[in-house]
Design a protein around this motif. Structure first.
Motif, PDB file in Angstrom:
ATOM      1  N   LYS A  75     -12.823  56.588 101.832  1.00  0.00           N
ATOM      2  CA  LYS A  75     -13.706  57.321 100.908  1.00  0.00           C
ATOM      3  C   LYS A  75     -14.382  58.468 101.663  1.00  0.00           C
ATOM      4  O   LYS A  75     -13.781  59.078 102.546  1.00  0.00           O
ATOM      5  CB  LYS A  75     -14.717  56.350 100.302  1.00  0.00           C
ATOM      6  N   PRO A  87     -22.913  67.528 104.615  1.00  0.00           N
ATOM      7  CA  PRO A  87     -23.973  66.586 104.962  1.00  0.00           C
ATOM      8  C   PRO A  87     -23.395  65.214 105.376  1.00  0.00           C
ATOM      9  O   PRO A  87     -22.474  64.719 104.722  1.00  0.00           O
ATOM     10  CB  PRO A  87     -24.777  66.473 103.669  1.00  0.00           C
ATOM     11  N   PHE A  89     -23.897  62.102 104.955  1.00  0.00           N
ATOM     12  CA  PHE A  89     -24.593  61.068 104.172  1.00  0.00           C
ATOM     13  C   PHE A  89     -24.004  59.665 104.371  1.00  0.00           C
ATOM     14  O   PHE A  89     -24.532  58.700 103.860  1.00  0.00           O
ATOM     15  CB  PHE A  89     -24.615  61.453 102.683  1.00  0.00           C
ATOM     16  N   VAL A 120     -17.634  66.023  93.384  1.00  0.00           N
ATOM     17  CA  VAL A 120     -16.410  65.240  93.188  1.00  0.00           C
ATOM     18  C   VAL A 120     -15.818  65.509  91.801  1.00  0.00           C
ATOM     19  O   VAL A 120     -14.599  65.570  91.619  1.00  0.00           O
ATOM     20  CB  VAL A 120     -16.693  63.738  93.422  1.00  0.00           C
ATOM     21  N   HIS A 124     -13.203  67.201  94.240  1.00  0.00           N
ATOM     22  CA  HIS A 124     -13.385  67.015  95.687  1.00  0.00           C
ATOM     23  C   HIS A 124     -13.176  65.555  96.100  1.00  0.00           C
ATOM     24  O   HIS A 124     -14.032  64.705  95.872  1.00  0.00           O
ATOM     25  CB  HIS A 124     -14.798  67.486  96.041  1.00  0.00           C
ATOM     26  N   ASN A 125     -12.027  65.249  96.652  1.00  0.00           N
ATOM     27  CA  ASN A 125     -11.773  63.966  97.330  1.00  0.00           C
ATOM     28  C   ASN A 125     -12.131  62.692  96.571  1.00  0.00           C
ATOM     29  O   ASN A 125     -12.712  61.765  97.127  1.00  0.00           O
ATOM     30  CB  ASN A 125     -12.499  63.936  98.685  1.00  0.00           C
TER      31      ASN A 125
END
Ligand code: HEC
Ligand code: HEC
Length: 384
Positions: A75, A87, A89, A120, A124-125
């Motif tokens: 992930k 960032p 996170f 996302v 995005h991924n």
């Protein structure tokens, strides 16, 4: 008979069955205690944390709700880790740094609008095959962190859609000449046994071409043009002129052995008609138009409001719309995703359509539809 499972307002009885399933699954977690159980794992690729202790309860809460779920190498942890992409996170060395970084990309008062979610949503991924499953899960994780869900009823957040102005458009010519030279011959050849004036309505094959044109207009969709790139037309499920649908979908008085051939011929005639209309033009200013919003893209599915979702251990909203998986977006790990097999199709407005076994025209047997979670995952279900 087909069974439709969906959470739409149009199928209240089916809604109940999904809802009942939710309650059933929730029941196995409720027991005596009313406390929500913490998430105990992040599924596969879990990162075990051995850095400094969380500085505050909120950091701990962040770790349980968000970090544990996203730090895996499959992930966000693959990139937004210590020494990785900012960032950070899901910093694996210091949860307090991860917390501070995460705070810059979340909106705890409106989790679904967090940058973590919208990023996302923009492609995005996502780690599943369905972007909506990822964004729903991210929203759940952030909501769990925000802690606002205890005892609360799910509410529908209303948001104004982006306004879209109507572009240039094709309009039906006022005289019937183009129609008379393209679509009308097909209608008179194949449909005039019934659809002439004094016969069966609509009078699409009337001997008076003006009547036929008038009755056909609402059954022709001017969006059914050729593919602008390839300049070709291949009959697809998208062609939505009623004259084509009647043949393709309803098998209504086809003249070929295969209705798809008849539908293709009808579409080719409609195509030839559209070709004669020239380029789309601005809407005449004397016409009053609404904005170019449509239900599928701009509509809000306001059908999940008022439901208690505390302590659910599996939640299926059937939002993916395609593919073989109905994602569990409860946010409880491991997810009990359903695998769809046999005669199952997706329907618009969040739903699946589970049909009986049948035999295809080629003689292949298709099994009755099924939506099932793998037994292995179910056995791993820790809270149960
Ligand atoms: C393959 C590597 C990779 C993965 C996996 C990844 N990201 Fe990113 N992320 C990036 C890169 C590179 C950027 C910076 C470029 C950009 O904005 O696209 C970024 C930027 C972002 C930003 C914008 C930050 C800012 O300040 O503008 C957010 C939010 C974000 N990622 C969230 C996520 C989430 C949530 C996940 C997990 C679902 C994730 N990313 C997974 C590589 C990754
Ligand atoms: C044997 C008679 C017959 C022929 C031939 C026939 N139809 Fe029909 N059509 C009907 C009848 C009866 C109805 C009303 C009942 C129904 O909807 O099926 C109908 C209804 C329709 C409707 C309106 C209802 C709807 O669902 O939109 C359309 C459009 C239509 N037909 C198109 C066609 C076309 C196109 C052809 C030629 C390829 C055609 N029909 C040939 C008998 C016929």
């Amino acid at each position: 008979m087909k069974t439709i499972i969906r959470q739409g307002t149009r199928a209240p009885a089916a809604l109940f069955s999904v809802f009942a399933a939710l309650l059933f699954l929730a029941g196995c977690n409720s027991g005596e205690s009313t406390e929500a159980l913490p998430n105990t794992g992040g599924g596969s690729n879990t990162v075990s944390y051995s850095g400094p202790a969380p500085a505050t309860d909120d950091v701990l809460n962040f770790k349980r709700s968000v970090w544990d779920e996203l730090s895996g190498q499959n992930k966000c942890g693959a990139c937004h880790n210590a020494g990785g992409q900012s960032p950070q996170f899901v910093h694996e060395g210091d949860i307090n740094i991860a917390y501070a970084q995460a705070n810059t990309i979340v909106n705890l008062s409106d989790p679904s609008q967090s940058e973590m979610v919208t990023k996302v949503a923009g492609g995005h991924n996502c780690w599943t095959t369905s972007v909506t499953a990822c964004t729903d899960l991210l929203t759940v994780y952030i909501s769990n962190w925000a802690g606002g869900s205890e005892g609360s009823v799910k509410t529908v957040e209303l948001r104004a859609p982006n306004i879209q102005d109507v572009n240039n458009t094709l309009t039906f010519p006022s005289d019937a000449d183009d129609f008379a030279n393209t679509i009308y011959p097909v209608l008179t050849q194949y449909c005039s046994d019934c659809h002439t004036s004094n016969g069966q309505t609509p009078y699409i094959a009337s001997s008076d071409v003006d009547i036929a044109y008038d009755q056909s207009k609402s059954r022709i969709d001017l969006n059914d043009g050729k593919d602008p790139v390839t300049d070709e037309w291949i009959l697809t499920d998208e062609a939505s002129s009623r004259l084509v649908e009647r043949l393709r979908d309803d098998r209504h008085n086809c003249w070929d052995a295969d209705c798809l051939d008849s539908a293709t011929e009808m579409l080719a005639a409609i195509q030839a008609f559209i070709d004669r209309l020239g380029d789309p033009e601005p809407i005449p200013s004397n016409l009053v138009t609404s904005k170019a919003l449509n239900l599928a893209n701009d509509g809000l599915l306001a059908n999940a409001g008022g439901r208690y979702e505390d302590n659910v251990i599996a939640l299926y909203e059937f939002k993916a719309g395609e593919g073989p998986t109905a994602f569990d977006t409860s946010g409880i790990s491991p997810p009990l995703d359903l695998t769809l097999s046999g005669n199952v199709g997706w329907v618009g407005g969040w739903g699946i359509d589970i049909g009986p076994a049948f035999e295809t025209e080629e003689g292949d047997m298709i099994r009755a539809g099924k939506a099932q979670a793998p037994p292995l995952t179910a056995a791993n279900c820790t809270p149960c």
